[in-house]
Design a protein around this motif. Structure first.
Motif, short mmCIF file in Angstrom:
data_model
loop_
_atom_site.label_atom_id
_atom_site.label_comp_id
_atom_site.label_asym_id
_atom_site.label_seq_id
_atom_site.Cartn_x
_atom_site.Cartn_y
_atom_site.Cartn_z
N ILE A 48 -18.73 -13.20 4.89
CA ILE A 48 -18.92 -11.77 4.63
C ILE A 48 -17.76 -11.22 3.81
O ILE A 48 -17.96 -10.44 2.88
CB ILE A 48 -19.09 -11.00 5.96
CG1 ILE A 48 -20.43 -11.35 6.59
CG2 ILE A 48 -18.96 -9.51 5.76
CD1 ILE A 48 -20.58 -10.86 8.02
N ALA A 49 -16.55 -11.64 4.14
CA ALA A 49 -15.37 -11.16 3.40
C ALA A 49 -15.42 -11.61 1.94
O ALA A 49 -15.18 -10.81 1.03
CB ALA A 49 -14.09 -11.66 4.07
N PHE A 50 -15.75 -12.87 1.71
CA PHE A 50 -15.82 -13.35 0.33
C PHE A 50 -16.98 -12.72 -0.44
O PHE A 50 -16.85 -12.41 -1.62
CB PHE A 50 -15.92 -14.88 0.28
CG PHE A 50 -14.61 -15.57 0.49
CD1 PHE A 50 -13.55 -15.36 -0.38
CD2 PHE A 50 -14.42 -16.39 1.57
CE1 PHE A 50 -12.33 -15.98 -0.19
CE2 PHE A 50 -13.20 -17.02 1.78
CZ PHE A 50 -12.16 -16.82 0.90
N LEU A 51 -18.09 -12.51 0.23
CA LEU A 51 -19.22 -11.85 -0.41
C LEU A 51 -18.86 -10.43 -0.81
O LEU A 51 -19.10 -10.01 -1.95
CB LEU A 51 -20.44 -11.85 0.52
CG LEU A 51 -21.68 -11.16 0.00
CD1 LEU A 51 -22.27 -11.98 -1.14
CD2 LEU A 51 -22.68 -10.97 1.10
N SER A 52 -18.24 -9.70 0.10
CA SER A 52 -17.83 -8.33 -0.20
C SER A 52 -16.82 -8.30 -1.34
O SER A 52 -16.91 -7.46 -2.25
CB SER A 52 -17.24 -7.70 1.05
OG SER A 52 -16.81 -6.39 0.79
N MET A 53 -15.86 -9.22 -1.30
CA MET A 53 -14.85 -9.26 -2.35
C MET A 53 -15.48 -9.59 -3.71
O MET A 53 -15.13 -8.98 -4.73
CB MET A 53 -13.80 -10.32 -2.00
CG MET A 53 -12.65 -10.38 -2.98
SD MET A 53 -11.42 -11.61 -2.54
CE MET A 53 -12.33 -13.12 -2.76
N MET A 57 -15.47 -7.29 -7.05
CA MET A 57 -14.89 -7.77 -8.31
C MET A 57 -15.92 -7.81 -9.44
O MET A 57 -15.59 -7.51 -10.59
CB MET A 57 -14.28 -9.16 -8.13
CG MET A 57 -13.04 -9.17 -7.27
SD MET A 57 -11.74 -8.09 -7.90
CE MET A 57 -11.67 -6.85 -6.63
N SER A 58 -17.16 -8.16 -9.13
CA SER A 58 -18.17 -8.18 -10.20
C SER A 58 -18.47 -6.77 -10.70
O SER A 58 -18.61 -6.55 -11.91
CB SER A 58 -19.45 -8.88 -9.74
OG SER A 58 -20.06 -8.18 -8.70
N ILE A 115 -26.20 -1.01 -5.04
CA ILE A 115 -25.19 -1.84 -4.38
C ILE A 115 -23.97 -1.01 -4.05
O ILE A 115 -23.45 -1.06 -2.92
CB ILE A 115 -24.81 -3.05 -5.27
CG1 ILE A 115 -26.00 -3.99 -5.44
CG2 ILE A 115 -23.60 -3.78 -4.72
CD1 ILE A 115 -25.78 -5.08 -6.46
N LEU A 116 -23.51 -0.22 -5.01
CA LEU A 116 -22.32 0.61 -4.79
C LEU A 116 -22.58 1.69 -3.75
O LEU A 116 -21.70 2.00 -2.93
CB LEU A 116 -21.85 1.23 -6.09
CG LEU A 116 -21.26 0.27 -7.10
CD1 LEU A 116 -20.90 1.01 -8.40
CD2 LEU A 116 -20.06 -0.42 -6.56
N LEU A 117 -23.76 2.28 -3.76
CA LEU A 117 -24.09 3.29 -2.77
C LEU A 117 -24.08 2.69 -1.37
O LEU A 117 -23.48 3.25 -0.44
CB LEU A 117 -25.46 3.91 -3.07
CG LEU A 117 -25.91 5.01 -2.12
CD1 LEU A 117 -25.03 6.25 -2.29
CD2 LEU A 117 -27.37 5.35 -2.37
N THR A 118 -24.70 1.54 -1.22
CA THR A 118 -24.72 0.86 0.08
C THR A 118 -23.31 0.48 0.50
O THR A 118 -22.91 0.69 1.65
CB THR A 118 -25.61 -0.39 0.01
OG1 THR A 118 -26.91 -0.02 -0.42
CG2 THR A 118 -25.70 -1.08 1.35
N CYS A 162 -13.11 3.94 -7.35
CA CYS A 162 -12.68 5.22 -7.92
C CYS A 162 -11.74 4.99 -9.10
O CYS A 162 -11.86 5.64 -10.14
CB CYS A 162 -12.00 6.08 -6.86
SG CYS A 162 -13.10 6.58 -5.53
N TRP A 163 -10.81 4.07 -8.95
CA TRP A 163 -9.83 3.80 -10.01
C TRP A 163 -10.52 3.29 -11.27
O TRP A 163 -10.30 3.82 -12.37
CB TRP A 163 -8.80 2.79 -9.52
CG TRP A 163 -7.82 2.39 -10.58
CD1 TRP A 163 -7.96 1.37 -11.48
CD2 TRP A 163 -6.60 3.03 -10.89
NE1 TRP A 163 -6.88 1.31 -12.31
CE2 TRP A 163 -6.02 2.33 -11.97
CE3 TRP A 163 -5.91 4.11 -10.34
CZ2 TRP A 163 -4.79 2.68 -12.51
CZ3 TRP A 163 -4.69 4.44 -10.89
CH2 TRP A 163 -4.16 3.74 -11.96
N PHE A 164 -11.33 2.26 -11.13
CA PHE A 164 -11.94 1.66 -12.32
C PHE A 164 -13.00 2.57 -12.93
O PHE A 164 -13.17 2.60 -14.15
CB PHE A 164 -12.51 0.28 -12.00
CG PHE A 164 -11.44 -0.76 -11.84
CD1 PHE A 164 -10.73 -1.21 -12.93
CD2 PHE A 164 -11.13 -1.27 -10.59
CE1 PHE A 164 -9.73 -2.15 -12.79
CE2 PHE A 164 -10.14 -2.22 -10.44
CZ PHE A 164 -9.43 -2.66 -11.54
#
Length: 173
Positions: A48-53, A57-58, A115-118, A162-164
């Motif tokens: 889950i951590a690697f999937l979220s990361m 990143m993508s 994806i970002l909303l979720t 927010c930054w990117f």
């Protein structure tokens, strides 16, 4: 992710305690079942951590690609005056490049919006639950530090988008 190794570090693995409380329809205090369940929890948390990361990143990579393309377009537009003999051809190239950037940006937005909303809502809910959990543990204990580091990671994840996103907005203007 490091919470999966916490029972090993604090020695609670000797008492057959898992990193996460859960109910199982069998006795996990027996030798082979405990190891299987521990490895299952360990594997799931790391996946889950690697999937979220990787999702983070993508999506930020897509944003940075749009930013870099906008910077290249701005640079090409600034240097149009250097092309006296083929000004019109270079201007047409810049217009086509702009259209390609807009097209890519629309495709990337349609891909990443849900994806970002979720991700944002789950991060916000996790942040709220972690803050509630922090209010239940003793201050300055290992449990409180683990929760604080988790809260920092969630805030960092939200800050990343927010930054990117802001970087793209600043480049476009």
């Amino acid at each position: 992710m490091l919470i999966t190794t916490y029972p090993i570090i604090d020695g609670s693995i000797r008492k057959l305690e898992l990193p996460f409380w859960a109910w199982y329809p069998y006795n996990i205090r027996e030798a082979p079942l405990f190891q299987i369940v521990y490895m299952y929890q360990f594997f799931c948390v790391w996946c889950i951590a690697f999937l979220s990361m990787n999702i983070d990143m993508s999506n930020t990579s897509l944003m940075m690609f749009v930013k870099v393309q906008c910077q290249l377009l701005c640079n090409n537009l600034r240097n149009l005056k250097n092309y006296d003999n083929c000004f019109n051809a270079k201007l047409i190239e810049c217009i086509k490049h702009h259209q390609q950037i807009l097209s890519f940006s629309n495709i990337a937005n349609s891909f990443a919006n849900k994806i970002l909303l979720t991700q944002f809502f789950t991060s916000t809910a996790s942040l709220g639950l972690a803050l509630f959990q922090l209010s239940l543990v003793e201050p300055l204990t290992v449990d409180s530090y683990i929760i604080v580091f988790y809260i920092i990671a969630i805030i960092d994840e939200i800050f990343l988008y927010c930054w990117f996103g802001n970087e793209v907005e600043v480049t476009i203007k």
